[in-house]
Design an enzyme around this catalytic site. Structure first.
Site, short mmCIF file in Angstrom:
data_model
loop_
_atom_site.label_atom_id
_atom_site.label_comp_id
_atom_site.label_asym_id
_atom_site.label_seq_id
_atom_site.Cartn_x
_atom_site.Cartn_y
_atom_site.Cartn_z
N ARG A 88 0.84 -1.21 0.00
CA ARG A 88 0.00 0.00 0.00
C ARG A 88 0.87 1.26 0.00
NH1 ARG A 88 -3.64 2.30 4.54
NH2 ARG A 88 -5.09 3.63 3.37
N HIS A 92 0.53 4.33 -2.60
CA HIS A 92 0.30 5.72 -2.15
C HIS A 92 1.46 6.63 -2.51
CE1 HIS A 92 -3.26 5.19 0.84
NE2 HIS A 92 -3.31 4.29 -0.11
N ASN A 117 -3.32 8.64 4.29
CA ASN A 117 -1.99 8.10 4.60
C ASN A 117 -1.77 7.82 6.08
OD1 ASN A 117 -1.14 7.97 1.97
ND2 ASN A 117 -0.24 10.03 1.96
N HIS A 213 -5.73 -5.79 -3.00
CA HIS A 213 -6.62 -6.03 -1.85
C HIS A 213 -6.81 -7.52 -1.57
CE1 HIS A 213 -8.45 -1.72 -2.26
NE2 HIS A 213 -7.21 -1.72 -1.80
C1 HEM Z 1 -9.24 2.82 -6.37
C2 HEM Z 1 -8.12 2.48 -5.80
C3 HEM Z 1 -7.96 2.12 -4.36
C4 HEM Z 1 -8.71 2.46 -3.30
C5 HEM Z 1 -9.94 3.34 -3.26
C6 HEM Z 1 -8.13 1.84 -2.13
C7 HEM Z 1 -8.60 1.97 -0.86
C8 HEM Z 1 -8.10 1.29 0.24
C9 HEM Z 1 -8.61 1.41 1.58
C10 HEM Z 1 -9.75 2.31 2.00
C11 HEM Z 1 -7.91 0.58 2.36
C12 HEM Z 1 -8.08 0.37 3.85
C13 HEM Z 1 -7.30 1.42 4.58
C14 HEM Z 1 -7.59 1.46 6.05
O1 HEM Z 1 -8.34 0.64 6.55
O2 HEM Z 1 -7.05 2.35 6.71
C15 HEM Z 1 -6.93 -0.06 1.53
C16 HEM Z 1 -6.03 -0.98 1.96
C17 HEM Z 1 -5.08 -1.56 1.16
N1 HEM Z 1 -4.81 -1.23 -0.14
FE1 HEM Z 1 -5.95 -0.10 -1.35
N2 HEM Z 1 -7.05 1.12 -2.53
C18 HEM Z 1 -6.91 1.26 -3.87
C19 HEM Z 1 -5.92 0.73 -4.66
C20 HEM Z 1 -4.91 -0.05 -4.18
C21 HEM Z 1 -3.81 -0.50 -4.98
C22 HEM Z 1 -3.60 -0.16 -6.43
C23 HEM Z 1 -3.02 -1.26 -4.16
C24 HEM Z 1 -1.73 -1.97 -4.46
C25 HEM Z 1 -1.30 -2.28 -5.63
C26 HEM Z 1 -3.65 -1.28 -2.87
C27 HEM Z 1 -3.19 -1.98 -1.80
C28 HEM Z 1 -3.79 -2.01 -0.57
C29 HEM Z 1 -3.38 -2.90 0.51
C30 HEM Z 1 -2.29 -3.97 0.45
C31 HEM Z 1 -4.18 -2.58 1.60
C32 HEM Z 1 -4.13 -3.22 3.00
C33 HEM Z 1 -3.18 -2.40 3.83
C34 HEM Z 1 -2.92 -2.98 5.22
O3 HEM Z 1 -3.54 -3.95 5.64
O4 HEM Z 1 -2.04 -2.41 5.90
N3 HEM Z 1 -4.78 -0.51 -2.91
N4 HEM Z 1 -7.08 0.40 0.25
#
Ligand code: HEM
Length: 356
Positions: A88, A92, A117, A213
């Site tokens: 993530r 970001h 962030n 995800h």
């Molecule tokens: C439209 C695009 C995206 C949106 C709206 C989005 C949104 C989010 C949100 C809301 C979370 C949870 C954050 C939290 O609970 O604080 C999350 C977690 C995550 N996102 Fe995304 N994301 C997007 C694209 C991506 C992309 C492109 C990747 C990687 C290639 C990614 C990787 C991750 C990962 C691995 C997590 C889990 C983080 C953790 O458990 O520490 N996301 N994302």
């Protein structure tokens, strides 16, 4: 008199010739300068491309990628959640100002302080790797490349297979919370597609990257509306599997401050820490947690890609390729940017050392 005139003429003629020679030389110099400028820029563009193994032979015979891998592996063995944080962090970083490690810069209103962030993790892993790399070869390896290498290692350690990472990025010096324009989890597919298109990433790659995800967690605050009051209807989101609604309501009561309870983004709980295609299978069953994830499976723009990723066996290879594309967004290379001494701070201006 004639002699005078002729010698005066001869003098002014010589002067003119000299002046013409000088101006010809100036024009030639200007041309050559312009040519070399174009050449430098042209070759700069060629050199500017990221490449595999950029650091080979550049770090006192040390293997830069192996140094990063050793840190990520140790941290992952200690706490597998580290992997999701690093993936993530990479997204970001790349989505805001390009992959230039601007997310790592400290400051009262730097990118880190922007709401999306605040829950990003993995900074300490990058710091540890940077510390070892500065010992191995000071001022050589950019923080932006460390993020990209660490994200690749995180994917591999989580079972996602290995892709070759490209390196050669340099670090930026601008980091403003006001620049953080990440897509919202409540975006529709077309809103999200617009955001990715602005970064030069197409629809299929967006679907692949959202496959990030497949690991990691979120918390109730980011999807509670889907459980109780979707689109102000007073009802749950009809696209969510009703059994999942019931289960999540127990974890996320309507008016509870218990927002920190982690909820897996991939609802195949046997695969919460594994990079695989089960995320796509889950969203096809109405078991997406974030609204955007669920929308991918339903929107005619993306549902076929989702179905083919859920049913096929090429997700891992294609996810790696999409990560490489993400890693090339608006990069600084060649003589642009700098190699930060500390990932937290931009370097001090050198002019004071030279002239101060
Ligand atoms: C439209 C695009 C995206 C949106 C709206 C989005 C949104 C989010 C949100 C809301 C979370 C949870 C954050 C939290 O609970 O604080 C999350 C977690 C995550 N996102 Fe995304 N994301 C997007 C694209 C991506 C992309 C492109 C990747 C990687 C290639 C990614 C990787 C991750 C990962 C691995 C997590 C889990 C983080 C953790 O458990 O520490 N996301 N994302």
């Amino acid at each position: 008199m004639d002699i005078f005139i002729s010698s005066a003429f001869g003098y002014s003629q010589k002067k003119k010739e000299k002046e013409m020679k000088i101006s010809a030389a100036v024009v030639a110099a200007a041309f050559s300068l312009a040519f070399s400028f174009i050449l430098v820029n042209f070759t700069g563009q060629c050199d500017a491309a990221l490449q595999q193994g950029f650091y080979k032979g550049k770090c006192n015979s040390q293997d830069v990628e192996a140094i990063v891998a050793s840190v990520v592996k140790r941290r992952f063995n200690d706490k597998p959640r580290v992997a999701a944080g690093l993936i993530r962090l990479f997204f970001h970083d790349c989505f805001v100002n390009g992959c230039d490690a601007s997310i790592l810069l400290d400051g009262d209103s730097s990118e880190k302080t922007a709401p999306p962030n605040l829950s990003v993790s993995g900074y300490d892993v990058i710091d540890e790797a940077k510390g070892l790399l500065e010992e191995a070869c000071a001022g050589v390896v950019s923080c932006a490349d460390i993020i990209a290498i660490a994200a690749r290692d995180a994917v591999q350690l989580s079972g996602g297979g290995r892709y070759e990472v490209q390196t050669g990025r340099r670090d930026g010096s601008v980091s403003l919370a006001s620049n953080v324009d990440l897509p919202s989890p409540r975006f529709s597919v077309s809103q999200s597609a617009d955001a990715f298109a602005k970064k030069g990433i197409g629809l299929t790659d967006m679907v692949l990257l959202l496959g990030g995800h497949t690991i990691g967690f979120t918390n109730c605050s980011l999807f509670r509306d889907r459980l109780y009051n979707f689109d102000n209807t007073g009802k749950p989101d009809p696209t969510m599997d009703p059994l999942l609604v019931m289960k999540l309501r127990l974890i996320c009561p309507r008016n509870s401050p218990a927002d920190r309870t982690p909820v897996s983004l991939d609802q195949n709980l046997a695969s919460t820490f594994i990079v695989d295609n089960s995320f796509y299978k889950q969203i096809r069953l109405g078991r997406g947690i974030l609204q955007i994830d669920q929308a991918l499976a339903l929107d005619p723009l993306t549902n076929n890609t989702v179905a083919s990723l859920a049913n096929g066996n090429d997700f891992l290879a294609r996810f790696g390729q999409a990560m490489v594309k993400l890693g090339a967004v608006d990069v600084l290379t060649d003589s642009q940017g700098e190699i930060r001494e500390s990932c937290h701070l931009k370097n001090k201006p050198r002019s004071t050392l030279l002239f101060g």
